[in-house]
Design an enzyme around this catalytic site. Structure first.
Site, PDB file in Angstrom:
ATOM      1  N   ARG A   1      79.703  97.483  71.461  1.00 31.07           N
ATOM      2  CA  ARG A   1      78.702  98.052  72.362  1.00 31.07           C
ATOM      3  C   ARG A   1      77.556  97.062  72.499  1.00 31.07           C
ATOM      4  NH1 ARG A   1      82.133 100.861  73.949  1.00 31.07           N
ATOM      5  NH2 ARG A   1      82.256 103.136  73.960  1.00 31.07           N
TER       6      ARG A   1
ATOM      7  N   GLU B   1      73.868  97.778  80.181  1.00 31.40           N
ATOM      8  CA  GLU B   1      75.044  97.810  81.050  1.00 31.40           C
ATOM      9  C   GLU B   1      74.889  98.797  82.214  1.00 31.40           C
ATOM     10  OE1 GLU B   1      78.465  97.512  78.436  1.00 31.40           O
ATOM     11  OE2 GLU B   1      79.582  98.667  79.915  1.00 31.40           O
TER      12      GLU B   1
ATOM     13  N   HIS C   1      83.209  94.786  80.698  1.00 29.22           N
ATOM     14  CA  HIS C   1      83.635  95.878  79.804  1.00 29.22           C
ATOM     15  C   HIS C   1      85.102  96.268  80.079  1.00 29.22           C
ATOM     16  CE1 HIS C   1      82.002  99.497  77.305  1.00 29.22           C
ATOM     17  NE2 HIS C   1      83.218  99.159  76.937  1.00 29.22           N
TER      18      HIS C   1
END
Ligand code: DGY
Length: 329
Positions: free
Chosen positions: A241, A270, A288
């Site tokens: 993450r 993000e 991602h």
């Protein structure tokens, strides 16, 4: 018997949607391929028995309250669940499930792909070649760093971290060091892997790969101080993450060549990037996609649906994250 009403916040692979429909579910699906706003999720979840959501949806107590007392299950289509307010779900006795296991190998492959891409300048070379700058082989052209027999430091040696360790040790004869809250003696034995402190790992690794969940304790685990401990020749890889790294500190360190490079699949804000990140040539930036293979994303969908279907029946579903506190059965 009336059908269970389910809200799905975004289209997932078709076999999973088919399974929902075959299971006699009254499905409301966001047909637009975009992240919904909080208001849209509130509207969608109202009066539903089940919710399938994504890692991009923040599911908090307000959303749970708007869903109402019928909500029996929140099934997330991801392994990471930092976007769900688990204490709020516990307080409402709602089971929350994730999709662990099925994305382990795919994500580990991708972590190695990022590692190779940054070490061997694959992205830089691709752009150079496309731009028509390749004028022939050169002895000093785009010299990278060897991966074979180097030291990799794995932070978090759970499913994905240990799958990366396997690849590194067996495929690339790398020396593997790891830091975790627990030890894995069998893996240490099998891979000749060494347990060490975070400091030691940071100081001695040529590559550092992050495989820990995002929690209050892991947020900004890698900041200015930790980056300063890394070798100037080291590379940082993140497929976990974004918030685990202080991205501003990383941009500064990369710009000042304090470390050799970074390869990132996830970002602190993000999908926004910290200013300066995309201008650097010592980073590889992915969108991602570490778990994004057709096979794995399909399996994730099937598992999310299976979790949901059991939860709708009022039973503890498989992959229930909060089963310890959830006392329904
Ligand atoms: C996850 O599942 O948590 C990944 O980040 C995306 O698949």
């Amino acid at each position: 018997m009336s059908k269970f009403k389910v809200f799905l916040t975004r289209r997932i692979p078709q076999p999973a949607i088919d399974k929902l429909l075959e299971s006699n579910i009254d499905l409301e699906l966001n047909e637009e391929d975009r992240v919904l706003t909080k208001e849209e999720i509130i509207k969608g979840v109202k009066g539903k028995d089940g919710l399938i959501c994504l890692l991009t949806d923040t599911i908090d107590s307000e959303i749970m309250d708007h869903a109402g007392p019928k909500l029996k299950i929140i099934a997330i289509y991801a392994v990471g669940y930092n976007n769900i307010d688990i204490p709020a779900a516990n307080a409402r006795n709602i089971p929350v499930t994730n999709t662990p296991g099925v994305l382990t190998e795919t994500t580990a492959d991708f972590a190695m792909a990022l590692l190779l891409a940054i070490a061997r300048k694959i992205v830089v070379s691709d752009k150079f070649t496309r731009d028509g700058k390749f004028k022939g082989w050169g002895p000093l052209l785009q010299l990278g760093t060897d991966v074979f027999e180097k030291t990799i430091g794995i932070i978090g040696c759970g499913r994905i971290g240990s799958a990366v360790a396997q690849r590194a040790a067996k495929g690339f004869q790398m020396k593997v060091r790891y830091f975790d809250t627990k030890r894995f003696p069998e893996l240490e034995e099998e891979l000749g892997m060494e347990y060490c402190s975070l400091k030691e790992l940071l100081r001695n690794s040529d590559f550092i790969s992050l495989h820990i969940p995002l929690t209050d304790t892991t947020k900004h685990l890698i900041g200015q101080k930790e980056i300063a401990m890394m070798k100037s020749t080291a590379f940082l890889i993140n497929t976990s993450r974004g918030l685990i790294i202080d991205e501003k500190a990383l941009v500064k360190a990369l710009a000042e060549k304090q470390i050799a490079g970074a390869a990132l699949d996830v970002y602190e804000h993000e999908p926004d990037l910290t200013p300066g990140l995309k201008e650097l040539d010592n980073v590889v930036l992915a969108a991602h996609i570490a778990s994004a293979s057709i096979e794995t994303r399909t399996k994730m969908g099937m598992i999310a649906v299976e979790n949901l279907l059991v939860g709708l029946e009022g039973k503890i579903p498989p992959n229930c994250i909060n089963s310890v506190i959830y006392k329904k059965n």
